[in-house]
Design an enzyme around this catalytic site. Structure first.
Site, short mmCIF file in Angstrom:
data_model
loop_
_atom_site.label_atom_id
_atom_site.label_comp_id
_atom_site.label_asym_id
_atom_site.label_seq_id
_atom_site.Cartn_x
_atom_site.Cartn_y
_atom_site.Cartn_z
N LYS A 194 31.86 42.81 54.07
CA LYS A 194 31.48 43.43 52.72
C LYS A 194 30.07 43.39 52.71
CE LYS A 194 35.99 42.39 50.79
NZ LYS A 194 36.60 41.27 50.00
N GLN A 206 36.30 35.93 46.56
CA GLN A 206 37.17 36.26 48.05
C GLN A 206 38.56 35.44 47.77
OE1 GLN A 206 36.81 38.79 50.10
NE2 GLN A 206 38.69 38.20 51.00
N ASP A 252 35.84 43.80 41.76
CA ASP A 252 37.00 43.83 42.33
C ASP A 252 38.21 44.29 41.55
OD1 ASP A 252 37.73 43.25 44.93
OD2 ASP A 252 37.94 41.32 44.83
#
Ligand code: NAP
Length: 286
Positions: A50, A94, A117
């Site tokens: 990412k 994460q 997200d």
């Protein structure tokens, strides 16, 4: 195999190029703060890719790595600091977290405007109500693949296998917003094959290797395989691609289908967040 393969690697590259052009037009480069807690090797690999893609697109890498033993309060303080920092356009925590931490409590500290997200309760609520907002990345990737392939969604019967917060539910909501008629299946669904066979568009996110065989697919249907599994004979999805490929009209390969789209959509969300953007353009909200 007679099905047309929907190439996520190529589409993801085109999206990243588009994102880089959008970044160059912004007065300031956006900043993405990935937050990795602990040393889970798979999470470290995901976060590294990412960050790499974000730098390639001209987005500032504002990564934070916290030790596995960090307390809930210390982790919350870092999220709050990033939330207050104007240089941070987007925050990505994460998952999974070390077991002593409460992921929902940390995720929900992320302001909806920085929730790249799309996993906070605020973002999920906006999606469920059809309001503009940042959408989860993998589901957006699914919609982008369908759109790129020119698959008509209005009035189509879309069947989604899986109802997770991460994939199944938001995919179903996005399809509904596009005027598909949506059926959501899960582990208690009776006669899964028969339900799936009624789909014009079948999205499979069950996490079960090769769950969907040719008897679950109508001739000519479009099949999106979100699953990814490492087996003794290599990677496979939730769809038995070798056999379904003779029945479906179009199919995403594994690897190279949905997988590459997730990071591309994260970059797109980061730019949208930075631009405080016409969020209605993200994820087809209406
Ligand atoms: P998850 O949280 O485990 O959810 C799986 C869903 O599938 C649940 O709703 C479950 O039903 C349903 N299910 C399980 N077995 C089933 C069966 N036999 N028949 C019908 N439904 C069944 O998984 P997830 O996070 O959504 O991920 C799904 C898959 O996508 C995994 O393989 C994951 O690795 C992959 N994935 C890929 C990406 C990517 O970027 N390509 C991103 C995210 C996930 P219940 O609710 O009844 O338990």
């Amino acid at each position: 195999m007679t099905a047309r393969l929907l190439d996520g690697t190529d589409l993801a590259r085109r999206v990243r190029e588009e994102v880089a052009r959008d970044v160059a037009r912004l007065p300031e480069p956006p900043g993405l703060a990935t937050v990795l807690i602990g040393d889970d090797p798979a999470s470290a690999v995901y976060v590294r890719s990412k960050r790499k893609r974000c730098v390639e697109a001209g987005i500032r890498d504002l990564h934070r790595h916290l030790p596995a033993h960090v307390t809930q309060g210390e982790a919350a303080a870092v999220v709050d600091e990033l939330a207050a920092d104007p240089a941070v356009s987007g925050i990505l925590l994460q998952l999974p977290l070390p077991p002593h931490l409460d992921p929902a409590a940390l995720i929900n500290r992320i302001p909806a405007e920085k929730d790249v997200d799309g996993l906070t309760e605020a973002s999920a609520g906006r999606l469920a109500l059809g309001r503009p907002g940042l959408r989860p990345c993998t589901p957006q990737g699914v919609l982008a693949l369908l759109d790129d392939a020119g698959v008509a969604l209005q009035g189509a019967h879309a069947v989604v296998v899986g109802r997770s917060d991460l994939v199944g539910r938001p995919v179903a909501q996005l399809l509904l917003q596009r005027d598909a008629t949506v059926t959501v299946c899960h582990s208690r669904t009776r006669d899964l094959e028969a339900v799936c066979r009624t789909a014009d568009v079948l999205v499979v996110a069950a996490g079960v290797p090769r769950l969907i065989g040719p008897d679950a697919v109508a001739p000519g249907a479009t099949v999106i395989d979100v699953g990814i599994h490492r087996t003794g004979s290599g990677l496979c999805g939730d769809v038995d691609a070798d056999r379904v490929g003779h029945v479906a009209g179009a199919l995403t390969p594994v690897p190279g289908g949905v997988g590459p789209m997730t990071i591309a959509m994260l970059l797109r969300n980061t730019v949208a967040a930075a631009a405080a953007a016409p969020l209605a353009a993200v994820g087809g909200a209406r």
